[in-house]
Every structure is written in structure tokens, then in C-alpha cells.
Enzyme design. Structure first.
Site, PDB file in Angstrom:
ATOM      1  N   ARG A   1       0.836  -1.210   0.000  1.00 47.60           N
ATOM      2  CA  ARG A   1       0.000   0.000   0.000  1.00 47.60           C
ATOM      3  C   ARG A   1       0.863   1.250   0.000  1.00 47.60           C
ATOM      4  NH1 ARG A   1      -4.580   1.000   2.587  1.00 47.60           N
ATOM      5  NH2 ARG A   1      -3.605   1.824   4.450  1.00 47.60           N
TER       6      ARG A   1
ATOM      7  N   LEU B   1      -6.554   5.263   2.106  1.00 38.69           N
ATOM      8  CA  LEU B   1      -5.265   5.879   1.789  1.00 38.69           C
ATOM      9  C   LEU B   1      -4.212   5.437   2.795  1.00 38.69           C
ATOM     10  CD1 LEU B   1      -6.306   9.532   0.907  1.00 38.69           C
ATOM     11  CD2 LEU B   1      -5.706   7.679  -0.670  1.00 38.69           C
TER      12      LEU B   1
ATOM     13  N   HIS C   1     -19.498  10.302   1.066  1.00 39.53           N
ATOM     14  CA  HIS C   1     -19.901   8.962   1.494  1.00 39.53           C
ATOM     15  C   HIS C   1     -21.424   8.840   1.417  1.00 39.53           C
ATOM     16  CE1 HIS C   1     -19.507   5.131   3.521  1.00 39.53           C
ATOM     17  NE2 HIS C   1     -20.514   5.487   4.309  1.00 39.53           N
TER      18      HIS C   1
ATOM     19  N   ASP D   1      -9.377  10.873   7.645  1.00 42.10           N
ATOM     20  CA  ASP D   1      -8.330  10.542   8.617  1.00 42.10           C
ATOM     21  C   ASP D   1      -7.884   9.103   8.340  1.00 42.10           C
ATOM     22  OD1 ASP D   1     -10.242   8.886   9.661  1.00 42.10           O
ATOM     23  OD2 ASP D   1     -10.458   9.955  11.565  1.00 42.10           O
TER      24      ASP D   1
ATOM     25  N   GLY E   1      -8.890   6.291   9.462  1.00 44.33           N
ATOM     26  CA  GLY E   1      -9.856   5.216   9.627  1.00 44.33           C
ATOM     27  C   GLY E   1     -10.781   5.068   8.426  1.00 44.33           C
TER      28      GLY E   1
HETATM   29  C1  GRF Z   1     -20.520   7.563  -4.338  1.00 45.76           C
HETATM   30  O1  GRF Z   1     -21.709   7.197  -3.697  1.00 45.76           O
HETATM   31  C2  GRF Z   1     -19.384   7.667  -3.354  1.00 45.76           C
HETATM   32  O2  GRF Z   1     -19.729   8.254  -2.163  1.00 45.76           O
HETATM   33  C3  GRF Z   1     -19.071   6.209  -3.144  1.00 45.76           C
HETATM   34  O3  GRF Z   1     -19.056   5.704  -4.460  1.00 45.76           O
HETATM   35  C4  GRF Z   1     -19.991   6.451  -5.233  1.00 45.76           C
HETATM   36  C5  GRF Z   1     -19.267   6.986  -6.441  1.00 45.76           C
HETATM   37  O4  GRF Z   1     -20.106   7.058  -7.533  1.00 45.76           O
HETATM   38  N1  GRF Z   1     -17.866   6.016  -2.403  1.00 45.76           N
HETATM   39  P1  GRF Z   1     -19.610   7.663  -8.914  1.00 45.76           P
HETATM   40  O5  GRF Z   1     -18.378   6.881  -9.328  1.00 45.76           O
HETATM   41  O6  GRF Z   1     -19.326   9.111  -8.706  1.00 45.76           O
HETATM   42  O7  GRF Z   1     -20.769   7.450  -9.861  1.00 45.76           O
END
Ligand code: GRF
Length: 196
Positions: free
Chosen positions: A64, A92, A108, A140, A142
């Protein structure tokens, strides 16, 4: 003008929405580069908007951290003010955080801290929840555990499918991301205050 580097793994529909926003002359931020950790389908959005892009394939590195070093090298070329994780499906590594945090934000598809992780929409449905949400956080070390900058509830209608719900959430994610970017650009949000 605030400059953004956007990282994706998938279709990049949220990236495209952000690119549309940044087209407006009054919008106080510009995407300077788009990066991906794989041959992401969404990279074509960058091409459509004449934005440079790069791929640092996770599978090409042994650790990683090595992947992180290659990512740092690419990102450093663009010197963006903020790194936006817009569907980057990868945690990350520490070296990337050490270099760019707290100037890394993530969208998210849940009302954090509810339903962290890669299957937030599925998990909300499986839990029988009647509402979930969308969040923008500071990244962060997590899994979706950083400070929440903005979040909003999204109702889960009875009988909705995972894809339908995710589409509804993404509409909110896009608006929240755009609002957060404006707030950072206008210094209503100061990411430096989130330094660990
Ligand atoms: C979004 O819901 C993002 O929060 C999640 O993956 C999706 C990405 O969708 N982690 P896209 O690739 O922008 O269509």
C-alpha cells in the site's frame, strides 16, 4: 481560486457533477487533475472537460505504501489545494495522509457515523432503516471516521432497490460536495483546523 485534485475508482458521476459546477464562472474552485487507482470508467469525464488525468494502478505495487508513493508523486505535480475522494474505493496509506491531510475530503453515501465502509447503501437496506443519508468528511486514518463537514438525511422509500437508493443519495452527495468546496474556497471551512 481553489484547486482540486479528484480521485475516483468507478463511473465518476459525482466527479462529472463537480466538473459541471466548476464550469460556472462564479464557482470558486477548479479541478486541475483527476486520478484513479485502476482503469476507471469515469476517467472519460476528465477527457470531456479537458482536464488532465492519471492512473496509479493499485495492482501494480507490492505494498500500500509503494502505491501511496506513486500517488504522492502524481498528486505533487499538480499541487492542488484539496484532494477530493469521489468514489475512490481504497483506504489511503499513512504516507499519503502524512503528505496531504487534513486537505483531503471524502464523500460517502450514508449519514456518518452510520454505515461506514464500502457497502453503505446495501448495509442501510439490510438493516431495515427507513432513512440513511449522505456525508462529506475530512479524511483521517480510519474507515469513514473523519470529522463530518456536512451531512443530510435521505429517506428510504419502501421497496426501493439498492441502485435506486444509491442514485437518490448521489444527488445529495453532489450538492453537499459542491457546498463544502465553496465553503473551503471562501474560508468558511478551514481544513487546517482539522490537523490531527
Ligand atoms: C458515491 O456514492 C461515493 O460516495 C461512493 O461511491 C460512489 C461513487 O459514484 N464512495 P460515482 O463513481 O461518482 O458514480
Amino acid at each position: 481560486m481553489l484547486t482540486l485534485a479528484v480521485l475516483i475508482s468507478g463511473g465518476g458521476s459525482n466527479l462529472r457533477a463537480l466538473l459541471e459546477e466548476t464550469r460556472h464562472p462564479d464557482f470558486p474552485a477548479r479541478v486541475v487533475v483527476v486520478g484513479a487507482d485502476r482503469d476507471a470508467q469515469g476517467l472519460f469525464h476528465a477527457e470531456d472537460f479537458d482536464i488532465p488525468s492519471f492512473t496509479v494502478p493499485y495492482s501494480s505495487y507490492e505494498t500500500r505504501e509503494q502505491w501511496g508513493e506513486a500517488l504522492i508523486e502524481q498528486l505533487a505535480r499538480w499541487n492542488a489545494d484539496v484532494v477530493v475522494l469521489s468514489g475512490l474505493m481504497r483506504l489511503l496509506p499513512r504516507n499519503v495522509l502524512d503528505r496531504f491531510a487534513p486537505h483531503i475530503i471524502n464523500t460517502h453515501p450514508a449519514y456518518l457515523p452510520e454505515f461506514p465502509g464500502a457497502h453503505a447503501v446495501r448495509d442501510a437496506l439490510a438493516a431495515g432503516a427507513t432513512e440513511t443519508g449522505a456525508s462529506v468528511i475530512v479524511v483521517d486514518g480510519g474507515v469513514d471516521s473523519g470529522p463530518v463537514l456536512r451531512r443530510e438525511r435521505v429517506a428510504i422509500p419502501a421497496g426501493t432497490t439498492e441502485a435506486e437508493l444509491h442514485d437518490a443519495i448521489k444527488l445529495v452527495e453532489r450538492r453537499l460536495l459542491s457546498e463544502v468546496v465553496v465553503d473551503i474556497a471562501t474560508e468558511k471551512i478551514r481544513l487546517e483546523e482539522y490537523r490531527a
